[in-house]
Design an enzyme around this catalytic site. Structure first.
Site, PDB file in Angstrom:
ATOM      1  N   CYS A 112       2.285   5.038  -8.363  1.00  0.00           N
ATOM      2  CA  CYS A 112       2.690   6.085  -8.959  1.00  0.00           C
ATOM      3  C   CYS A 112       2.823   6.377 -10.379  1.00  0.00           C
ATOM      4  O   CYS A 112       1.762   6.252 -10.983  1.00  0.00           O
ATOM      5  CB  CYS A 112       3.693   6.663  -8.267  1.00  0.00           C
ATOM      6  SG  CYS A 112       4.056   8.264  -8.369  1.00  0.00           S
ATOM      7  N   HIS A 163       4.600   5.270  -2.149  1.00  0.00           N
ATOM      8  CA  HIS A 163       5.513   4.416  -2.059  1.00  0.00           C
ATOM      9  C   HIS A 163       6.136   4.068  -0.589  1.00  0.00           C
ATOM     10  O   HIS A 163       5.341   4.410   0.424  1.00  0.00           O
ATOM     11  CB  HIS A 163       6.941   5.533  -2.617  1.00  0.00           C
ATOM     12  CG  HIS A 163       6.814   5.884  -4.148  1.00  0.00           C
ATOM     13  ND1 HIS A 163       6.792   4.947  -4.956  1.00  0.00           N
ATOM     14  CD2 HIS A 163       6.512   7.141  -4.227  1.00  0.00           C
ATOM     15  CE1 HIS A 163       6.657   5.785  -5.911  1.00  0.00           C
ATOM     16  NE2 HIS A 163       6.449   7.379  -5.632  1.00  0.00           N
TER      17      HIS A 163
HETATM   18  N1  GLN Z   1       6.987  10.876 -12.788  1.00  0.00           N
HETATM   19  C1  GLN Z   1       5.438  10.649 -12.177  1.00  0.00           C
HETATM   20  C2  GLN Z   1       5.156  12.097 -11.597  1.00  0.00           C
HETATM   21  O1  GLN Z   1       6.249  12.819 -11.154  1.00  0.00           O
HETATM   22  C3  GLN Z   1       5.543   9.692 -11.317  1.00  0.00           C
HETATM   23  C4  GLN Z   1       6.735   9.742 -10.220  1.00  0.00           C
HETATM   24  C5  GLN Z   1       6.564   8.875  -9.289  1.00  0.00           C
HETATM   25  O2  GLN Z   1       6.649   7.522  -9.994  1.00  0.00           O
HETATM   26  N2  GLN Z   1       7.114   8.906  -8.125  1.00  0.00           N
HETATM   27  O3  GLN Z   1       4.271  12.312 -11.357  1.00  0.00           O
END
Ligand code: GLN
EC number: 6.3.5.13
Length: 233
Positions: free
Chosen positions: A93, A190
């Site tokens: 992510c 995740h």
């Molecule tokens: N901040 C990033 C987004 O919202 C990554 C979020 C995350 O790592 N879950 O796209």
């Protein structure tokens, strides 16, 4: 086969929000269950990032934290050197986004480290929920994870998707999910993703050890099978 394994955990102080540190724990545990001596080496914001680990993982994070991660990976470029020599890297992510060319955070465009031919800009609404994909070879089993991101990622010609979405949003629009380029595998999943997808965990482990995944002793873990059956329903 090497008897020792060092797993580099990149910036868990800023990329540790979504429980993705668990990927390093899964790699260590699956290595130890095969009788290997495995350890996790965390690299915090104040540490130099060295290029001598056998495999690296980077997790998800909040927008502001992710800016700090991009800056640190730029000023201490050990991960880039490791990638150059083909060391396996798993990025999740925010980790995926910082390895690309750029992403938006704090109301501006921020430069990534361009290990991936991928560019991230904001989606019209946040993508949240279970995601399932059909992976590209050599993986065969469906991948399952949980996505939660505002950034949407477009791949350039040097990058390939990790899988084709059968449920959820994925990188952008319900088609492609994740990125594969060189020794880097990146995903929005995740879970942690390696707890949910043992085939992916063993692919990374085998590459870290320089062997074929078929050479790893199979592990029978009923709890993982139960988790997958529940999530792939
Ligand atoms: N901040 C990033 C987004 O919202 C990554 C979020 C995350 O790592 N879950 O796209």
């Amino acid at each position: 086969m090497a008897k020792q394994l060092t797993i580099g955990l990149i910036l868990p102080d800023v990329l540790g929000t979504y429980g993705d540190d668990g990927n390093a724990l899964v790699l260590r545990q699956r290595a130890r269950m095969r009788g290997l001596d495995a350890e996790i080496r965390p690299f915090l914001l104040t540490d130099d990032i060295t290029d001598d680990c056998d495999v690296y993982t980077l997790g998800g994070g909040e927008d502001t934290a992710q800016i700090l991660a991009a800056e640190r990976l730029t000023s201490s470029p050990g991960l880039q050197r490791a990638a150059d020599r083909g060391t396996p890297i798993l990025a999740i992510c925010a980790g995926l986004q910082v390895l690309g060319h750029s992403f938006n955070a704090g109301g501006r465009e921020v430069k990534g480290i361009s290990l991936l031919d991928a560019t991230t800009t904001p989606l019209s609404s946040r993508a949240i929920g279970e995601v399932i994909t059909t992976p590209q070879a050599p993986l065969t089993a469906p991948l399952t994870g949980f996505e939660n991101h505002m950034g949407g990622t477009v791949l350039g010609p040097d990058a390939q998707p990790l899988g084709r979405v059968t449920r959820g949003v994925g990188n952008l629009d319900g088609t492609a999910e994740g990125v594969v380029q060189g020794s880097v595998i990146a995903t929005y999943m995740h879970g942690p993703v390696l707890a949910r997808n043992p085939e992916l965990a063993d692919l990374l482990l085998a590459r870290a050890l320089g062997v074929d995944p078929a050479e790893l002793t199979p592990l029978e873990l009923d709890v993982v099978d139960e988790l997958r059956a529940e999530r792939l329903k």
